[in-house]
Design an enzyme around this catalytic site. Structure first.
Site, mmCIF file in Angstrom:
data_model
loop_
_atom_site.group_PDB
_atom_site.id
_atom_site.type_symbol
_atom_site.label_atom_id
_atom_site.label_comp_id
_atom_site.label_asym_id
_atom_site.label_seq_id
_atom_site.Cartn_x
_atom_site.Cartn_y
_atom_site.Cartn_z
ATOM 1 N N HIS A 279 25.333 -49.911 -13.231
ATOM 2 C CA HIS A 279 26.257 -51.043 -13.376
ATOM 3 C C HIS A 279 25.654 -52.312 -12.808
ATOM 4 O O HIS A 279 25.099 -52.332 -11.708
ATOM 5 C CB HIS A 279 27.639 -50.735 -12.795
ATOM 6 C CG HIS A 279 27.713 -50.531 -11.322
ATOM 7 N ND1 HIS A 279 27.826 -51.568 -10.425
ATOM 8 C CD2 HIS A 279 27.739 -49.394 -10.576
ATOM 9 C CE1 HIS A 279 27.929 -51.083 -9.200
ATOM 10 N NE2 HIS A 279 27.859 -49.764 -9.254
ATOM 11 N N ASP A 291 23.499 -50.589 -4.687
ATOM 12 C CA ASP A 291 24.711 -50.427 -5.493
ATOM 13 C C ASP A 291 24.948 -51.661 -6.341
ATOM 14 O O ASP A 291 25.664 -52.571 -5.935
ATOM 15 C CB ASP A 291 25.899 -50.176 -4.550
ATOM 16 C CG ASP A 291 27.173 -49.826 -5.294
ATOM 17 O OD1 ASP A 291 27.092 -49.401 -6.456
ATOM 18 O OD2 ASP A 291 28.259 -49.991 -4.704
ATOM 19 N N GLU A 325 31.932 -52.167 -13.031
ATOM 20 C CA GLU A 325 32.245 -50.850 -12.478
ATOM 21 C C GLU A 325 33.041 -50.962 -11.187
ATOM 22 O O GLU A 325 33.935 -50.154 -10.928
ATOM 23 C CB GLU A 325 30.940 -50.075 -12.225
ATOM 24 C CG GLU A 325 31.140 -48.625 -11.800
ATOM 25 C CD GLU A 325 31.254 -48.429 -10.292
ATOM 26 O OE1 GLU A 325 31.619 -47.315 -9.872
ATOM 27 O OE2 GLU A 325 30.999 -49.395 -9.532
#
Length: 457
Positions: A279, A291, A325
């Protein structure tokens, strides 16, 4: 004897010893090329340092769309295109502040941040008595009498006895996700959640809260684990402690954004689609390196290495940079919606990397048992590259909506021990990612896609 059994297993699946040796040689070519020529680390540096935090709806998110489009074109994808989706536009506003206040007026400043999608307090802030609970059962026992007009502090540490840290994250995550609404049910005016972090540190970790429309929406924050410990200790010593906090976050109308898709067209079965991605959006507190910048650049590496080595896939490979996301999953849902409408295509396999750029250990699969058994026969080929297990259960949030199409889902499982030191926090920066570990993850992802493409499921 063990070697004989492995070869026999491959033969039962239609593989010969020669095919196994050929695949092993191809694995070595792919790994050597990624270790030597990979663009993943440089692309991650650009995404983190030149684009920065990429929360959905932000200018940086839109810049990341343009830059990953460019990257995939430069890496040699046959086709690169945008897939439009509407995404939430939540903004944090001015930096948050919080104070713990005792009956003498003595204050202690706390490290906090607003939870994603939370409403704000406004510029005046919010002040009320703070009470601690460690479970929803404790909250229910207090009821409206014990909760109304107060700030509920959920102090639920991630369980240190789980070696699999994602299990601990799942156990603690319910308080971030449902906690504010459950507190509002009993009349609370605010909620504070202990950060979902493995260690005791000074970083507040954000993440989405999900309001229940049956109850009022109250301001919700996360507090660093160190200050969660401090607040808990103070509440045991003093009665009637109050807390003040100010957040100026708000939810704005949805805005247009995009998934970015790069394709390598299949030569034999072009209507069978293999999806791989991460993502593109990240939280706004940091650069989103683990992340999920890592998953994005690892996924793009398949384009570069296939083109560099002249590998022509049998099936069409789609590399997808999913948008939103973190606080909506709009990109993953849009991709599945469009896939469902592509009646002439079969989405056979999807792989996601969204667990950080650490050393790869395993892959997890959501698949029928015969498919999983077939996949497991490939494990010996992966062991030289650090992956020792193909386990049941796996995938990712963005590819999950493909499952109703019969798609086999897979997720890269890196070593998770350090992931929640950085997850959703201000220290999720490029400097926290090892080039070597990032490339090992990319290698194993490309190898998995290679065997699925060559032999099908």
């Amino acid at each position: 004897m063990r070697t004989i059994k492995v070869v026999m297993a491959f033969c039962l699946l239609g593989f010969s010893a020669n095919a196994q040796n050929k695949d092993s040689a191809m694995f070595k070519r792919i790994a050597d090329d990624i270790f030597t020529n990979s663009k993943a680390y440089d692309n991650l540096r650009f995404l983190c340092k030149q684009v920065g935090p990429r929360l959905s709806g932000s200018p940086q998110a839109e810049k990341s769309v343009k830059e990953t489009f460019r990257m995939m074109k430069e890496l040699g994808a046959d086709t690169v295109y945008l897939q439009e989706c509407m995404v939430p536009h939540w903004v944090r506003g001015a930096k948050e502040s919080a104070l713990l206040v005792d009956d003498k007026g003595t204050t202690f400043s706390l490290n906090i941040c607003a939870l994603g999608n939370s409403v704000g307090t406004g510029k005046k802030g919010l002040k009320a008595e703070v009470i601690e609970v460690r479970s929803f059962a404790e909250l229910d026992a207090l009821g409206e009498k014990g909760v109304k007009g107060k700030i509920v502090f959920y102090n639920f540490p991630m369980n240190p006895t789980n070696v699999e840290t994602f299990r601990s994250y799942g156990e603690a995550g319910q308080f971030r996700g449902r906690g504010p609404s459950m507190a509002a049910k009993y009349g609370a005016v605010g909620a504070m959640v202990r950060s979902l972090a493995s260690n005791i540190d000074d970083y507040p970790h954000t993440g989405t809260t999900t309001y229940n429309d049956s109850f009022p929406k109250i301001p919700a924050i996360a507090v660093s684990t160190r200050h969660a410990e401090y607040v808990s200790a103070e509440l045991k010593k003093k009665k009637g402690l109050q807390m003040y906090f100010r957040t100026e976050c708000e939810m704005l109308p949805d805005v247009k954004s995009h998934n970015v898709i790069g394709e390598i067209r299949g030569t034999e079965f072009p209507n069978e689609v293999i999806t791989v991605g991460g993502h593109l959006d990240s939280w706004d507190l940091a650069e989103g390196a683990h992340d999920d910048g890592a998953g994005c650049v690892q996924s793009m590496e398949i384009i570069r290495v296939y083109k560099k080595l002249g590998i022509k896939p049998k099936r069409t490979i789609r590399v997808v940079m999913f948008m939103n996301e973190e606080n909506g999953l709009r990109g993953g849902r849009k991709y599945a919606e469009v896939a469902t409408a592509e009646k002439n295509k079969k989405f056979i396999f999807a792989l996601e990397s969204d667990a950080g750029g650490f050393t790869p250990r395993a892959f997890g699969f959501t698949a029928e048992e015969p498919v999983l058994n077939k996949l497991r026969n490939w494990v010996p080929l992966f062991k030289p590259y650090g992956v020792y297990e193909f386990s049941a259960g796996g995938g990712g949030a963005d590819i999950g909506p493909l499952r109703p199409l019969g798609t086999t889902l897979a997720g890269l499982r890196p070593d998770s021990q350090r992931y929640f030191d950085h997850h959703h926090a201000a220290n999720d920066t490029f400097e926290m990612v090892s080039k070597r570990e990032l490339e090992l993850g990319a290698i194993n992802m490309v190898l998995l896609l290679y065997v699925v493409d060559q032999y099908g499921l």
